[in-house]
Design a protein around this motif. Structure first.
Motif, short mmCIF file in Angstrom:
data_model
loop_
_atom_site.label_atom_id
_atom_site.label_comp_id
_atom_site.label_asym_id
_atom_site.label_seq_id
_atom_site.Cartn_x
_atom_site.Cartn_y
_atom_site.Cartn_z
N ASP A 44 -89.65 30.77 -84.77
CA ASP A 44 -89.23 31.89 -83.93
C ASP A 44 -89.63 33.24 -84.52
O ASP A 44 -88.95 33.76 -85.41
N GLU A 45 -90.71 33.81 -84.02
CA GLU A 45 -91.07 35.21 -84.33
C GLU A 45 -91.07 35.57 -85.80
O GLU A 45 -90.60 36.64 -86.17
N SER A 101 -85.20 32.54 -78.15
CA SER A 101 -84.44 32.08 -79.32
C SER A 101 -83.34 31.13 -78.90
O SER A 101 -83.06 30.14 -79.59
MG LIG Z 1 -85.53 35.99 -80.22
#
Ligand SMILES: [Mg+2]
Ligand SMILES: Nc1ncnc2c1ncn2[C@@H]1O[C@H](COP(=O)(O)OP(=O)(O)O)[C@@H](O)[C@H]1O
Lengths: 259, 254
Positions: free
Chosen positions: A175-176, A70
């Motif tokens: 991101d995820e 991240s």
């Molecule tokens: Mg992360």
């Protein structure tokens, strides 16, 4: 368009956070430390990362929690400044970070589109023009007037995805978040990502869903402790990663790095 | 500037009466204080409520924006973690939304003058000058406070106490003539009083421009106003340096 084929070039990127030991600095601590340098620990989240993203590729970014994924995406997006090293981005960035952040929960989906758009630097007319595209993509027509606090995480994902894609970014950072959507919408979202890649844009995709990474990424980078552990063809890197973290941790897992 | 408007919208989304409340607040203060000072303590100032209201509006603008501003920066960390927009938008939007309140308040005040057939004075034209100085000072303070707030949580309590003290050290409840005439203060104290607090000359200015036709109650009014402008300018510059140094670290702080 741009002359360079690189959309993103990161060289020797190092990023340090200063972490306070205490939860909060209280007056007493401040006073006693007024004349001493404030005690913080340096935490190196990224320690010399170099990579590039070309037009027309989806790059997977994997690694256990806390490995710096991240942070890397945020530095590329211009949200964190590099401590050392360089980041060059040639093109508009669209980003899709954690879903809980960045929406104003009190505002409706529609107002959030306008708010996000203007924070990304687009004018009211540009946002109004993009609106039909977002609406078409998110399939939330009846919900756009409802405050976002009433949204499920899948709906937030749709909204965030629509906003990230709305202004035709050339680099998309994800991101995820894909896991939040339902089967059908996930398929639609991945299809959009591939169309997007085929039209000459680039994607960086962070995911813990190994199947999805395997089927959609052209190349994978494995981040461990803020450094690139391995990079190369999807299958090789994924196999190496999976064999290291243990076979039982295969799919869709929340691996704890032990940090 | 569009971002600023957008932020305003976020803040007032849920209170249709938002602007009204912000007007009610100084109004109730005026009522309470008029009762306290006029009728209980027997203050000699004529039209005490009008006097009070005239300076409470710009004071409230200052106090409210400074305390809101630091909170707004802290509260908007999630937004900062998502978009790389110019960080100055956050303190600016607080100042602007509070400024809108001030302008509305002043408009009401002038409307009241018109209704009461009090002359609308040419000296009103000074008000924008005072506002510019005040804005510079506020933005400087706000940029410093917003950054400090990220490091020291206690700053908001310190700030609150400070604002309360500041309220009494600024000629709001009393007028400057009372300070200058009292014999309990030495000349030095009076000088310090006028020189150190940039809000003092401003409040004197607002009161006399709006109510007294620009008859300045101090011979050296323009000198003190100049000092106030210089201090405000310095505060603004220091604030800007601090802000530039830390603005991109704001979302990193936990
Ligand atoms: Mg992360
Ligand atoms: N704002 C921050 N302040 C201090 N440390 C941070 C901050 N953000 C991330 N970190 C630390 O940096 C490391 C990498 O975090 P992150 O990039 O979120 O990892 P990942 O996304 O791979 O799980 C972690 O050790 C985390 O604790």
């Amino acid at each position: 368009m741009n002359d360079g084929q690189y959309l993103v070039e990161v060289s020797n990127l190092r990023k340090r956070f200063n972490v306070r030991r205490e939860q909060a600095a209280t007056l007493k601590r401040v006073v006693t430390r007024l004349f001493r340098p404030y005690p913080h620990e340096a935490l190196w989240a990224l320690e010399g990362v170099s990579l590039s993203v070309k037009r027309g590729e989806i790059v997977g970014l994997i690694g256990v929690n806390g490995s710096g994924k991240s942070t890397l995406l945020r530095v590329i997006a211009g949200i964190y400044v590099p401590t050392e090293g360089d980041v060059v981005v040639n093109g508009q960035v669209g980003a899709l970070f954690e879903l809980e952040t960045g929406f104003s929960l009190e505002l409706s989906g529609m107002d959030n589109i306008f708010l996000s758009g203007s924070l990304m630097g687009y004018s009211r007319t540009q946002i109004t023009e993009a609106l039909p595209r977002v609406a078409e993509m998110v399939e939330l027509e009846e919900f756009l007037q409802v405050p976002v606090k009433a949204y499920s995480s899948g709906m937030k994902f749709r909204l965030g995805f629509g906003i990230a894609m709305a202004f035709d970014p050339e680099v998309l950072l994800v991101d995820e978040v894909m896991a939040a959507a339902d089967e059908a919408f996930q398929r639609k979202a991945y299809r959009r990502l591939r169309e997007f890649r085929d039209s000459g844009s680039g994607v960086m995709l962070v995911s813990h869903e190994m199947d999805a990474v395997r089927s959609h990424c052209d190349r994978v980078i494995w981040l461990a402790d803020g450094k690139i552990r391995a990079e190369g063809s999807t299958d090789e890197v994924l196999d190496a990663y999976l064999s290291e973290i243990g076979p039982e941790a295969g799919n869709n897992s929340n691996i704890n790095s032990g940090r | 500037m569009r971002l600023v408007v957008r932020n305003l919208k976020v803040r007032y989304k849920n209170s249709a009466l938002g602007f009204f409340w912000s007007f009610l607040n100084p109004l109730t203060q005026v009522i309470v204080m008029t009762i306290a000072f006029r009728y209980i303590m027997g203050s000699q100032i004529e039209n005490y409520s009008v006097h009070l209201f005239t300076v409470l509006l710009p004071w409230q603008f200052f106090a409210q924006a400074v305390s809101d501003g630091s909170v707004s920066v802290a509260e908007n960390i999630p937004l900062m973690k998502k978009f790389p927009f110019p960080r100055i938008v956050l303190p600016m939007s607080t100042i602007i939304s509070n400024f809108v309140h001030l302008v509305l308040g002043l408009t009401v005040l002038v409307a009241v003058f018109v209704v009461l057939r009090v002359a609308v004075l040419p000296s009103f034209a000074w008000v924008p000058l005072f506002l510019v100085i005040q804005l510079m000072f506020m933005l400087g303070v706000l940029m410093m406070v917003a950054v400090l707030r990220m490091y020291y949580d206690d700053i908001r309590f310190i700030l609150e106490a400070l604002l309360r003290l500041w309220f009494f050290l600024t000629p709001l409840l009393y007028n400057i003539q009372m300070v200058m005439e009292t014999e309990r203060l030495t000349a030095l104290h009076k000088q310090l009083y006028l020189l150190l607090n940039p809000l003092t000359p401003l409040m004197i200015g607002y009161r006399s421009a709006l109510l007294e036709g620009g008859v300045w109650p101090l011979a050296d009014f323009w000198f003190y106003l100049g000092v106030s402008a210089v201090i405000s300018g310095l505060v603004f510059l220091v604030g800007l340096v601090v802000w530039r140094r830390y603005e991109w670290q704001l979302p990193e702080l936990l």
